[in-house]
Design an enzyme around this catalytic site. Structure first.
Site, short mmCIF file in Angstrom:
data_model
loop_
_atom_site.label_atom_id
_atom_site.label_comp_id
_atom_site.label_asym_id
_atom_site.label_seq_id
_atom_site.Cartn_x
_atom_site.Cartn_y
_atom_site.Cartn_z
N LYS A 52 32.75 64.33 1.18
CA LYS A 52 31.68 63.79 2.03
C LYS A 52 30.33 63.86 1.33
O LYS A 52 29.47 62.99 1.55
CB LYS A 52 31.63 64.54 3.37
CG LYS A 52 32.92 64.53 4.14
CD LYS A 52 33.53 63.14 4.24
CE LYS A 52 35.00 63.17 4.56
NZ LYS A 52 35.88 63.51 3.44
N ALA A 184 43.62 57.54 4.19
CA ALA A 184 42.24 58.02 4.25
C ALA A 184 41.73 58.45 2.88
O ALA A 184 40.62 58.09 2.48
CB ALA A 184 42.15 59.17 5.25
N HIS A 446 20.11 54.40 25.51
CA HIS A 446 19.72 53.19 24.78
C HIS A 446 18.42 53.47 24.02
O HIS A 446 17.53 54.13 24.55
CB HIS A 446 19.49 52.05 25.78
CG HIS A 446 18.89 50.82 25.15
ND1 HIS A 446 19.66 49.90 24.47
CD2 HIS A 446 17.61 50.37 25.10
CE1 HIS A 446 18.89 48.92 24.03
NE2 HIS A 446 17.64 49.18 24.40
#
Length: 467
Positions: A52, A184, A446
């Site tokens: 990562k 993956a 939002h």
């Protein structure tokens, strides 16, 4: 070490093993963990975490190359491979050190060495640093993990033909890379090397990439990766690899049966993993092993008295978070905790950190239909989301699958920016046995990417607003 008798001994200190050990100590067990290599296991040292870090570097590099899209200017963008790798290793090292601290904090005894089961609760230890030669335990949890699988004719050499381990620490960035396997691990490495500038080819024996994912997501991912410039072959296989001085010649049989030869600077093998079941005494004790993995029941019990196994050594899904959760369940069952429940594998999210990302939980649409469900399916594209447009990440899809009769959320499948963070929302929903009604009544903030999760549910019931 004066005391060598324990209530619980965990063999292996990866994300399953060290979590099991800590939970055992929390429950009052006198606990030890035996680790032959690195605290944190493959995940922290050579898997989840350092990859990562590499992928984050690739993401930043990609954004810098496209700075003009954000009204910015970044000239002569480049990178230093040594520094890229060094940062990745530093991140891994920091977390591995953190595991040591956590074990010490919870008073777990850490033994450096290699363990072999001797029966009767005895464990022989080929110890390092003056540790004990033998310990005894009332309960033993095997968490020995797994390693990269190889096939005849496709053996790694550590120089030109890599496993995931070598692929994480390149000394130079290759100009061309062949990735064998598109699960993956394969797709993450393909995404990293392609973004860093390598001419990248992926060969997958199945008829689609990321074959464990929903077919619609798989097709969208392939279309996106090919648009980025990757070369992808499905229904194909690499028959042979011939390593030369600086390049590897690969013989590829394509889906139409034709054979072609192509040379690559590096080859990455990502054709699955097999459990670390050798050399720990399983055969002598009668612990059952099938297809390279230890057989266990829903409580991680092997069937041999007081011996349990968790994580990758027990088979799919090969996920760190699955191993950790299994470790907790296993130890709590041993300790007699009243409200412990078996692991529901259908509720385990799966994440792939390519660019764009892939995440899913539960059944695919095809699996739900095959299981006899009449389904309602909702979809919402990233192009219809304001936050995605603001981020410059308008490629992607959120897909939800419901039982048409009961409204049960059967599965969720996502492709796009940050979906590995979003998927847990659906994971919680599945664990709580949520229906479409609760999801529709939930207020999503939002502007966020998470609004697409709401819209996808609405779409499944013909109530979608923004498309």
């Amino acid at each position: 070490m004066a005391d060598t008798s324990f209530d619980l001994v965990v063999i292996g200190a990866g994300p399953g093993g060290y979590v099991a050990a800590i939970r055992g100590a929390q429950l009052g067990m006198k606990t030890a963990v035996i680790e032959r290599e690195h605290l944190g296991g493959i995940c922290l040292n050579w898997g989840c975490i350092p990859t990562k870090a590499l992928l984050r570097t690739a993401e930043v590099y990609h954004l810098m190359q496209h700075a003009d899209q954000f009204g910015l200017s970044a000239k002569d963008v480049s990178y230093d491979t040594e520094k890229v790798v060094k940062r990745s290793r530093k991140v891994a090292g920091k977390l591995a050190g953190g595991v040591g601290y956590l074990l010490k904090k919870n008073k777990v005894t850490v033994i450096d060495g290699e363990a072999t089961l001797k029966g009767g609760g005895k464990i022989a230890v080929a110890a390092k640093n003056g540790g004990p030669n033998e310990v005894t335990a009332k309960h033993i949890v095997l968490a020995t993990g797994a390693r990269a699988r190889t096939l005849p004719g496709l053996e790694p050499d550590g120089k030109l033909i890599w496993t995931y381990k070598e692929a994480m620490v390149p000394d130079t960035m290759p100009k061309s890379v062949l990735v064998i396997g598109s699960g993956a691990i394969g797709i993450e490495f393909a995404s990293f090397y392609h973004t860093m500038g390598a001419d990248t080819t992926v060969v997958e024996i199945m008829d689609r990439i990321v074959p464990a994912e929903d077919e619609e997501i798989s097709a969208l991912a392939r279309k996106t990766f090919e648009k980025q410039g990757m070369s992808i072959h499905t229904g194909a296989k690499v028959e042979k690899l011939d390593a030369g001085k600086n390049k590897v010649k690969a013989t590829i049989q394509t889906a139409d049966g034709k054979k072609e030869e192509k040379s690559f600077e590096r080859v990455i093998l990502a054709i699955g993993i097999t459990g670390n079941v050798e050399g720990i005494g399983l055969e002598d004790l009668g612990v059952k092993v099938e297809k390279g993995h230890i057989v266990v029941d829903e409580w991680s019990y092997t069937g041999v008295e007081n011996i349990y196994a968790i994580g990758d050594v027990t088979g799919p899904p090969w996920l760190a978070h699955k191993a950790s959760h299994e470790g907790v369940i296993c130890v709590e069952k041993i300790a007699g905790v009243n409200d412990v429940h078996p692991l529901e594998t259908d509720n385990i999210p799966a994440c792939t950190y390519c660019n764009p990302q892939i995440a899913s939980v539960g059944m695919t649409e095809a699996e739900a239909k095959a299981a006899g469900h009449e389904v309602r399916v909702g979809r919402f594209p990233f192009q219809g989301n304001g936050k995605a447009l603001a981020l410059g990440e308008d490629q992607g899809l959120v897909k939800t699958v419901f039982d048409a009769t009961t409204g049960e959320l059967l599965g969720a499948h996502m492709f796009g920016a940050e979906v590995t963070e979003l998927i847990q929302g659906y994971g919680i929903a599945k664990t709580l046995e949520t229906t479409e009604a609760e999801l529709m009544h939930t207020v999503f903030p939002h502007p966020t990417l998470s609004e697409m999760m709401h819209e996808s549910v609405l779409d499944a019931y013909d109530r979608v607003i923004h498309i």
